[in-house]
Design a protein around this motif. Sequence first.
Motif, PDB file in Angstrom:
ATOM      1  N   HIS A  41       0.817  -1.228   0.000  1.00  0.00           N
ATOM      2  CA  HIS A  41       0.000   0.000   0.000  1.00  0.00           C
ATOM      3  C   HIS A  41       0.847   1.273   0.000  1.00  0.00           C
ATOM      4  CE1 HIS A  41      -3.709  -2.281   0.467  1.00  0.00           C
ATOM      5  NE2 HIS A  41      -3.128  -2.969   1.435  1.00  0.00           N
ATOM      6  N   ASN A  42       2.147   1.158  -0.280  1.00  0.00           N
ATOM      7  CA  ASN A  42       3.033   2.315  -0.332  1.00  0.00           C
ATOM      8  C   ASN A  42       3.064   3.089   0.984  1.00  0.00           C
ATOM      9  OD1 ASN A  42       4.936   3.646  -1.990  1.00  0.00           O
ATOM     10  ND2 ASN A  42       3.544   5.377  -2.223  1.00  0.00           N
ATOM     11  N   ASP A  43       2.960   2.380   2.103  1.00  0.00           N
ATOM     12  CA  ASP A  43       3.140   3.031   3.397  1.00  0.00           C
ATOM     13  C   ASP A  43       3.889   2.097   4.343  1.00  0.00           C
ATOM     14  OD1 ASP A  43       1.227   1.377   4.899  1.00  0.00           O
ATOM     15  OD2 ASP A  43      -0.345   2.537   3.927  1.00  0.00           O
ATOM     16  N   SER A  44       4.449   2.671   5.397  1.00  0.00           N
ATOM     17  CA  SER A  44       5.318   1.907   6.288  1.00  0.00           C
ATOM     18  C   SER A  44       4.560   0.813   7.023  1.00  0.00           C
ATOM     19  CB  SER A  44       6.003   2.846   7.278  1.00  0.00           C
ATOM     20  OG  SER A  44       5.042   3.572   8.036  1.00  0.00           O
ATOM     21  N   ALA A  45       3.312   1.098   7.415  1.00  0.00           N
ATOM     22  CA  ALA A  45       2.527   0.074   8.117  1.00  0.00           C
ATOM     23  C   ALA A  45       2.254  -1.112   7.199  1.00  0.00           C
ATOM     24  CB  ALA A  45       1.219   0.675   8.622  1.00  0.00           C
ATOM     25  N   GLY A  46       1.924  -0.824   5.944  1.00  0.00           N
ATOM     26  CA  GLY A  46       1.667  -1.896   4.996  1.00  0.00           C
ATOM     27  C   GLY A  46       2.908  -2.721   4.725  1.00  0.00           C
ATOM     28  N   ALA A  47       4.069  -2.064   4.624  1.00  0.00           N
ATOM     29  CA  ALA A  47       5.319  -2.788   4.400  1.00  0.00           C
ATOM     30  C   ALA A  47       5.635  -3.693   5.582  1.00  0.00           C
ATOM     31  CB  ALA A  47       6.457  -1.798   4.169  1.00  0.00           C
ATOM     32  N   ALA A  48       5.425  -3.193   6.793  1.00  0.00           N
ATOM     33  CA  ALA A  48       5.663  -4.012   7.983  1.00  0.00           C
ATOM     34  C   ALA A  48       4.689  -5.182   8.045  1.00  0.00           C
ATOM     35  CB  ALA A  48       5.538  -3.150   9.237  1.00  0.00           C
ATOM     36  N   ASP A  49       3.434  -4.941   7.658  1.00  0.00           N
ATOM     37  CA  ASP A  49       2.446  -6.025   7.641  1.00  0.00           C
ATOM     38  C   ASP A  49       2.851  -7.136   6.671  1.00  0.00           C
ATOM     39  OD1 ASP A  49       0.878  -4.751   9.510  1.00  0.00           O
ATOM     40  OD2 ASP A  49      -0.539  -3.919   8.048  1.00  0.00           O
ATOM     41  N   CYS A  50       3.355  -6.751   5.496  1.00  0.00           N
ATOM     42  CA  CYS A  50       3.794  -7.760   4.522  1.00  0.00           C
ATOM     43  C   CYS A  50       4.946  -8.575   5.086  1.00  0.00           C
ATOM     44  CB  CYS A  50       4.213  -7.085   3.218  1.00  0.00           C
ATOM     45  SG  CYS A  50       2.832  -6.475   2.210  1.00  0.00           S
ATOM     46  N   ALA A  51       5.893  -7.891   5.738  1.00  0.00           N
ATOM     47  CA  ALA A  51       7.033  -8.607   6.315  1.00  0.00           C
ATOM     48  C   ALA A  51       6.583  -9.559   7.410  1.00  0.00           C
ATOM     49  CB  ALA A  51       8.047  -7.610   6.852  1.00  0.00           C
ATOM     50  N   ARG A  52       5.651  -9.127   8.233  1.00  0.00           N
ATOM     51  CA  ARG A  52       5.163 -10.008   9.308  1.00  0.00           C
ATOM     52  C   ARG A  52       4.425 -11.208   8.728  1.00  0.00           C
ATOM     53  NH1 ARG A  52       4.695  -5.019  12.293  1.00  0.00           N
ATOM     54  NH2 ARG A  52       2.650  -4.584  11.383  1.00  0.00           N
ATOM     55  N   GLU A  53       3.699 -10.994   7.632  1.00  0.00           N
ATOM     56  CA  GLU A  53       3.038 -12.127   6.985  1.00  0.00           C
ATOM     57  C   GLU A  53       4.068 -13.113   6.445  1.00  0.00           C
ATOM     58  OE1 GLU A  53      -0.019 -13.193   3.320  1.00  0.00           O
ATOM     59  OE2 GLU A  53       0.211 -11.107   3.956  1.00  0.00           O
ATOM     60  N   ALA A  54       5.158 -12.584   5.884  1.00  0.00           N
ATOM     61  CA  ALA A  54       6.221 -13.463   5.402  1.00  0.00           C
ATOM     62  C   ALA A  54       6.790 -14.304   6.532  1.00  0.00           C
ATOM     63  CB  ALA A  54       7.325 -12.628   4.753  1.00  0.00           C
TER      64      ALA A  54
END
Length: 423
Positions: free
Chosen positions: A96-109
């Motif tokens: 989603h081009n935001d820091s929270a979304g990037a962190a969420d993707c990493a946590r899902e990984a």
Amino acid sequence: MTGRRRTSFPRPFRTAALSAAAAAACTSLIAGCGVIPGTTGGSREDPVTVMTWAPEKTKATNKPGVPAMAQAYARWVNAHGGLDGRELKVLTCNDHNDSAGAADCAREAVDQNVAAVVGAYSQHGRSFLAPLEVAGIPYIGGYGITDDEFSSPLSYPVNGGEPALLAGNGRQLAARCDRVSLVRPDTLAGDELPKLLNAGLADGHHKPVADIRAPEDGTDLTPQAEQALGHAGTGGCVTAALGARTDTFYDSFRRAKDGYPPVRISSVLGSVDQSLVDRTGGATGPYEGAYLTGWYPASGDARWSQMRKVIREQAFGDNRVDPADAGVQTTWIAYTVLKQVVESLDGGDVSARTLRRALDDGLQVHTGGLTPTLSWRFEDMLAASEFPRLINSDVTFQVVREGRLVPARKGFVNVEKTLEQSA
């Protein structure tokens, strides 16, 4: 959409139900199962699970071709026996081009115990790299948009990222322009760009750029265009590195330029590519004669033929997968790395740990001439404190002639010394 053949592998894949049952039977992550976070299991019958993410459907930068290329690659490699006999399973995520979304993707990984994150795009390096580092998950072939990708010990970049592009663009323009205006995003990542461009210009004994900031989601960039034109003056150049908003800027530039002396325009791959040149009129459009700096050979080069074949076979009709897009190209190279790393394990355990070990131990990856041979040993890395993980400092100089992106100079140009001096 082309038809797809039934996938055939040397050994049968374990079904999802069997995997779930096995996981449920474990009372501990270690005892009885032998699987720890950051692994995908030791059996050759288990899939190799990885993740690719990118922003989609946002008001600013969008890279839908990145996960789409990853999925097309998985379909192709699975149709031809998998990764050394293992199924490749690609999970995707929208940051989603935001820091929270990037962190969420990493946590899902991390939650999905992926073996690696491969060929992803995000502007929020610290947000996604911190969770990956804690879990020991390698980040292979990210787009290279953030400095963090060139400093994290778990990052394995395949290109020189924005640092190499901007330093190379400065080198390309130094001999061609009396003065240079840079239009770049008003973001933390954008704040690094003037210094890098100036390092390249300094190699040609050129004075620094005029640094002009633009809102990342701006829809009318006329004030920035007028500033850029005013500074460039006669014999000058205007270069823009705004990602998806670069065409927005040059649209404003076209409307404003009549009141100013003629200037040359420039950009970097990822902000301008062949598909954009085609959409805006080709040889009669605004990008005719533009200077561009890229990481790889021009999109029409024969070295991209295998990637184009895969796209025709597995993504025919999918408009997200543009072979001229730098994100699609980088994803192709990143998965080329993954394939060779898995094959180097020679049937052994495929996990985050074993992938890291193979990469750290000096595996050499060949990309068919799209990059130099890639290796991530300590001695292969750039002697620049700000970019300690950067291993590939080659760029290409291109120009738009008769509506086609073609080489402005034969072969690669190495900007290693420029980057070292900029640190």
